[in-house]
Design a protein around this motif. Structure first.
Motif, mmCIF file in Angstrom:
data_model
loop_
_atom_site.group_PDB
_atom_site.id
_atom_site.type_symbol
_atom_site.label_atom_id
_atom_site.label_comp_id
_atom_site.label_asym_id
_atom_site.label_seq_id
_atom_site.Cartn_x
_atom_site.Cartn_y
_atom_site.Cartn_z
ATOM 1 N N ALA A 81 -3.708 11.975 -2.964
ATOM 2 C CA ALA A 81 -2.870 10.805 -3.259
ATOM 3 C C ALA A 81 -2.296 10.921 -4.669
ATOM 4 N N ARG A 82 -1.081 10.437 -4.833
ATOM 5 C CA ARG A 82 -0.439 10.382 -6.153
ATOM 6 C C ARG A 82 -1.154 9.401 -7.078
ATOM 7 N N LEU A 83 -1.227 9.742 -8.330
ATOM 8 C CA LEU A 83 -1.783 8.820 -9.330
ATOM 9 C C LEU A 83 -0.678 8.040 -10.042
ATOM 10 N N THR A 84 0.478 8.667 -10.200
ATOM 11 C CA THR A 84 1.629 7.984 -10.796
ATOM 12 C C THR A 84 2.871 8.392 -10.018
ATOM 13 N N ARG A 85 3.832 7.502 -9.986
ATOM 14 C CA ARG A 85 5.110 7.867 -9.400
ATOM 15 C C ARG A 85 5.973 8.453 -10.495
ATOM 16 N N LEU A 86 7.058 9.134 -10.089
ATOM 17 C CA LEU A 86 7.917 9.797 -11.063
ATOM 18 C C LEU A 86 8.394 8.821 -12.142
ATOM 19 N N ARG A 87 8.812 7.643 -11.696
ATOM 20 C CA ARG A 87 9.328 6.643 -12.637
ATOM 21 C C ARG A 87 8.293 6.288 -13.721
ATOM 22 N N GLU A 88 7.030 6.099 -13.294
ATOM 23 C CA GLU A 88 5.975 5.768 -14.262
ATOM 24 C C GLU A 88 5.680 6.954 -15.170
ATOM 25 N N LEU A 94 -1.193 0.325 -10.411
ATOM 26 C CA LEU A 94 -0.199 0.698 -9.401
ATOM 27 C C LEU A 94 0.927 -0.320 -9.476
ATOM 28 N N CYS A 95 2.163 0.160 -9.424
ATOM 29 C CA CYS A 95 3.310 -0.734 -9.587
ATOM 30 C C CYS A 95 4.182 -0.688 -8.338
ATOM 31 N N GLY A 96 4.877 -1.786 -8.109
ATOM 32 C CA GLY A 96 5.819 -1.815 -6.996
ATOM 33 C C GLY A 96 6.449 -3.194 -6.875
ATOM 34 N N ARG A 97 7.403 -3.274 -5.979
ATOM 35 C CA ARG A 97 8.122 -4.526 -5.760
ATOM 36 C C ARG A 97 7.326 -5.410 -4.786
ATOM 37 N N GLN A 144 4.708 -3.341 -2.798
ATOM 38 C CA GLN A 144 5.220 -2.237 -1.984
ATOM 39 C C GLN A 144 4.618 -0.890 -2.372
ATOM 40 N N LEU A 145 3.999 -0.227 -1.407
ATOM 41 C CA LEU A 145 3.449 1.112 -1.666
ATOM 42 C C LEU A 145 4.285 2.181 -0.984
ATOM 43 N N LYS A 146 5.316 1.757 -0.279
ATOM 44 C CA LYS A 146 6.093 2.659 0.581
ATOM 45 C C LYS A 146 5.101 3.391 1.485
ATOM 46 N N ARG A 147 5.247 4.688 1.599
ATOM 47 C CA ARG A 147 4.283 5.379 2.461
ATOM 48 C C ARG A 147 3.199 6.053 1.630
ATOM 49 N N ARG A 148 3.100 5.581 0.392
ATOM 50 C CA ARG A 148 2.152 6.215 -0.512
ATOM 51 C C ARG A 148 0.731 6.158 0.032
ATOM 52 N N ARG A 149 0.029 7.283 -0.106
ATOM 53 C CA ARG A 149 -1.403 7.227 0.126
ATOM 54 C C ARG A 149 -2.017 6.764 -1.183
ATOM 55 N N THR A 201 -3.098 -3.906 -12.532
ATOM 56 C CA THR A 201 -4.059 -3.113 -13.293
ATOM 57 C C THR A 201 -5.465 -3.386 -12.760
ATOM 58 N N PHE A 202 -6.200 -2.310 -12.474
ATOM 59 C CA PHE A 202 -7.522 -2.429 -11.853
ATOM 60 C C PHE A 202 -8.606 -2.366 -12.929
ATOM 61 N N HIS A 203 -9.469 -3.404 -12.960
ATOM 62 C CA HIS A 203 -10.500 -3.451 -14.000
ATOM 63 C C HIS A 203 -11.904 -3.200 -13.481
ATOM 64 N N HIS A 204 -12.203 -3.709 -12.289
ATOM 65 C CA HIS A 204 -13.591 -3.661 -11.832
ATOM 66 C C HIS A 204 -13.618 -3.741 -10.312
ATOM 67 N N LYS A 205 -14.450 -2.928 -9.678
ATOM 68 C CA LYS A 205 -14.530 -2.996 -8.211
ATOM 69 C C LYS A 205 -15.578 -4.025 -7.797
ATOM 70 N N LEU A 206 -15.183 -4.936 -6.904
ATOM 71 C CA LEU A 206 -16.129 -5.933 -6.403
ATOM 72 C C LEU A 206 -16.865 -5.428 -5.169
ATOM 73 N N ARG A 207 -16.142 -4.848 -4.235
ATOM 74 C CA ARG A 207 -16.770 -4.415 -2.977
ATOM 75 C C ARG A 207 -15.808 -3.541 -2.190
ATOM 76 N N ASP A 208 -16.339 -2.942 -1.116
ATOM 77 C CA ASP A 208 -15.470 -2.198 -0.195
ATOM 78 C C ASP A 208 -14.748 -3.192 0.723
ATOM 79 N N GLU A 209 -13.682 -2.736 1.344
ATOM 80 C CA GLU A 209 -13.017 -3.534 2.373
ATOM 81 C C GLU A 209 -13.945 -3.652 3.569
ATOM 82 N N GLU A 210 -13.914 -4.800 4.231
ATOM 83 C CA GLU A 210 -14.756 -4.976 5.411
ATOM 84 C C GLU A 210 -13.939 -5.458 6.577
#
Ligand code: FMN
Ligand code: ADP
Length: 274
Positions: free
Chosen positions: A25-32, A146-149, A168-173, A230-239
């Motif tokens: 997966a990409r960590l940054t897009r070209l624009r960033e 992660l940024c997007g519209r 919007q993530l488009k088709r980003r993984r 901006t991601f600061h802390h993980k609370l849990r996995d998706e369920e």
């Protein structure tokens, strides 16, 4: 040397070109990436299209056409394990030798370490996928975002009592999934929130990853705006929850956890680049 600096990058990433299914997966897009490089004082970026033609160039032809004739390079800074050119035949030693003949100097880029280990995209991806956001922040020198519209979603959020801006993530993984404490910059102010990133197993959807952020105590229209989460802390996995009521109860508990976390903790991060 009084010369402009230029960073050479590739699009797509070589691994995306050779095996799109297995590329990480990409960590940054070209624009960033361009914004971040500009913020570091880089004068120019040369973005080379990574295609069949480029990867079939011999190492000698690459140096000649891109570095010598194209850029007029006088000094080159490169990782000492960098390989390039057809069949990865070009290496650091080759660059040094060619530099002597062509009149440019070559220097190995300094290895940046955190806790005695080299900082790399691979290590950052591992930290993100293990939910180690503090380590990710130390590796990057800033928290991961992660940024997007903001797009229209399924209008389920308001039904659950929690409107969530659908970024919007488009088709980003995506390099991370789960429920996180996040923040986002909006009109010169930083808003704390909670976000879910992933396929939302409780909701019938398109099977693709979504990023949904609820901003605490915010009311307003975000559709069409560009948000950086901006991601600061993980609370849990998706369920996967059996009912919408169970999902709603979990989201309410996440919001309570976010309030407890942010209480008395000022959000001091600098407003980020757009
Ligand atoms: C804090 C938070 C936690 C969430 N956790 C989950 C989860 O564990 N599983 C899941 O399927 N969806 C989860 N969701 C996603 C919701 O399903 C999603 O926000 C809801 O479907 C609203 O979608 P909409 O914006 O398309 O209306 C979570 C959302 C938020 C804001
Ligand atoms: N506190 C908030 N956090 C996030 N979005 C909010 C908030 N308050 C209002 N909104 C608005 O509500 C929208 C999300 O509502 P939701 O019902 O989840 O719809 P959708 O399915 O279109 O995302 C956001 O895009 C934004 O315009």
């Amino acid at each position: 040397m009084g010369l402009p600096s230029c960073v050479v990058i590739f699009e797509p990433q070589p691994r995306e070109f050779f095996s799109p299914q297995r590329a990480p997966a990409r960590l940054t897009r070209l624009r960033e990436k361009l914004e971040l490089l500009a913020a570091q004082g880089v004068d120019r970026v040369l973005c080379l299209a990574f295609n069949r033609r480029l990867c079939e160039l011999s190492a000698r032809a690459f140096v000649q056409s891109v570095l010598v004739e194209g850029l007029g390079v006088r000094h080159l800074e490169v990782g000492d394990d960098f390989r390039f050119g057809c069949d990865r035949a070009g290496d650091f030693e080759f660059l040094c030798q060619t530099g002597v003949a062509e009149g440019f100097t070559v220097e190995a880029a300094v290895t940046v370490e955190v806790d005695g280990l080299r900082v790399s995209s691979t290590r950052l991806r591992a930290a993100l996928s293990h939910g180690d956001l503090p380590l990710a922040e130390r590796l990057l020198g800033r928290p991961f975002s992660l940024c997007g519209r903001v797009l229209h979603g399924q209008k389920l959020g308001r039904q659950l009592g929690t409107p969530t801006a659908n970024v919007q993530l488009k088709r980003r993984r995506v390099p991370l999934t789960g429920v996180y404490l996040v923040s986002t910059e909006l009109d010169g102010r930083r808003w704390p929130g909670v976000a879910n990133i992933g396929v939302r197993p409780s909701v019938t959807g398109d099977g693709r990853a979504h990023l949904e952020a609820h901003l605490l105590d915010f009311a307003g229209d975000l559709y069409g705006r560009h948000l950086c989460v901006t991601f600061h802390h993980k609370l849990r996995d998706e369920e996967r929850f059996a009912s919408l009521d169970a999902l709603k109860a979990a989201i309410d508990a996440d919001i309570a956890a976010a309030r407890a976390y942010w209480q008395g903790k000022p959000l001091t991060h600098e407003p980020e680049q757009r």
